[in-house]
Design an enzyme around this catalytic site. Structure first.
Site: not given
Length: 296
Positions: A9, A88-89, A113, A195, A244
């Site tokens: 992102q 991440s993503l 998500r 996170h 995650q």
């Protein structure tokens, strides 16, 4: 050994993926399939929307995933990874590109998500901040000393760590870290504390969806954010993907481990060049390049 890496992102921009849609019949078909799956024309927002449209988490995450994965698919013979990873993503993009799950399932999970994270953000106002110029251990120690929720969230490269938590917790940490000598303690324009433990409601919601999705053995090892280790076992991939959302992204350690395991070049696939920059901060001699547009 070639590594392919996928951004997270923040890499989005208006017009992303438009050249793919216009020049590749396969890309066009996949984008239209995505519009159907999502139930709205994400292509309109990606190609001709506004920055505000693209900033919505429910749009940003599928948009970056689609740009990255569809671009990887159009590369044909040029896409031959010996290892992959995503920030991440981007881990979802890396898993789909490496064949650990199919395109449709990957998109559905990314959409779920994004929506679960959006909901978690609305439960408690929260934020993130980039801390530049301090050792990781110093940042960790300061975060642990604060009563409000604040944790190390993204280990991006040596000397750059993003913290995440409640607004009070992040504000206090920024103040203390500036006193400790941080070159910068900059709050980020994000919707919430990704996170961090504040994403627990989203993690619970997403866990069921991940559990119900079929995963396969990828064509090459995927280095996952949670432990920065090479993984090929579908059950382990699932576990790490569930963890995650509330665990830190160990990107510095991921790049270090890929280098230790013999990588000779990193190719970023998707919007922007952020990951190429972070790789260079870990090892400035490392070869990096990227694809962000249709190659023909």
């Amino acid at each position: 050994m070639k590594a392919f890496v996928f951004p997270g992102q923040g890499a989005q921009y208006v017009g992303m993926g438009k050249d793919l849609y216009e020049n590749s019949p396969m890309a066009k078909e996949l984008f239209e399939k995505a519009n159907e799956i999502l139930g709205f024309r994400i292509t309109d927002l990606m190609f001709e929307g506004t920055d505000e449209d693209l900033k919505q988490t429910k749009v940003t995450q599928p948009a970056i995933f689609l740009h990255s994965v569809i671009l990887a698919k159009t590369l044909g013979e040029d896409f031959k990874p010996e290892m992959t990873a995503g920030h991440s993503l981007g881990e979802f993009s890396a898993l789909v590109a490496a064949g650990a799950m199919n395109f449709e399932d990957g998109l559905k999970l990314v959409s779920q998500r994004a929506q679960a994270m959006q909901k978690a953000c609305e439960i408690e106002p929260s934020t993130m901040a980039a801390i530049v110029g301090l050792e990781d251990a110093v940042v960790e120690e300061v975060c642990e000393s604060i009563e409000d929720v604040v944790v190390a969230a993204n280990y991006n490269c040596p000397g750059q760590l993003v913290i995440s938590g409640s607004i009070a917790g992040v504000d206090k940490a920024c103040e203390l870290l500036t006193e400790k000598g941080a070159k910068r303690a900059l709050k980020l324009p994000v919707g919430g504390a990704f996170h961090s433990p504040l994403m627990e409601p989203a993690r619970t919601e997403l866990a069921a969806a991940i559990e119900a999705t079929e995963f396969s053995t990828p064509i090459c090892p995927v280095y996952q954010n949670v432990n920065a280790q090479a993984v090929t076992e579908p059950a382990t991939i699932k576990e790490n993907l569930v963890a995650q959302l509330t665990a830190p992204v160990r990107w510095t350690q991921t790049v270090q481990n890929m280098i230790a395991d013999g990588v000779s070049s990193f190719t970023e696939v998707g919007p922007g060049k952020v990951l190429q920059g972070l790789v260079k901060k870990v090892d400035r001699k490392m070869a990096t390049n990227g694809y962000s547009t249709y190659q023909g």
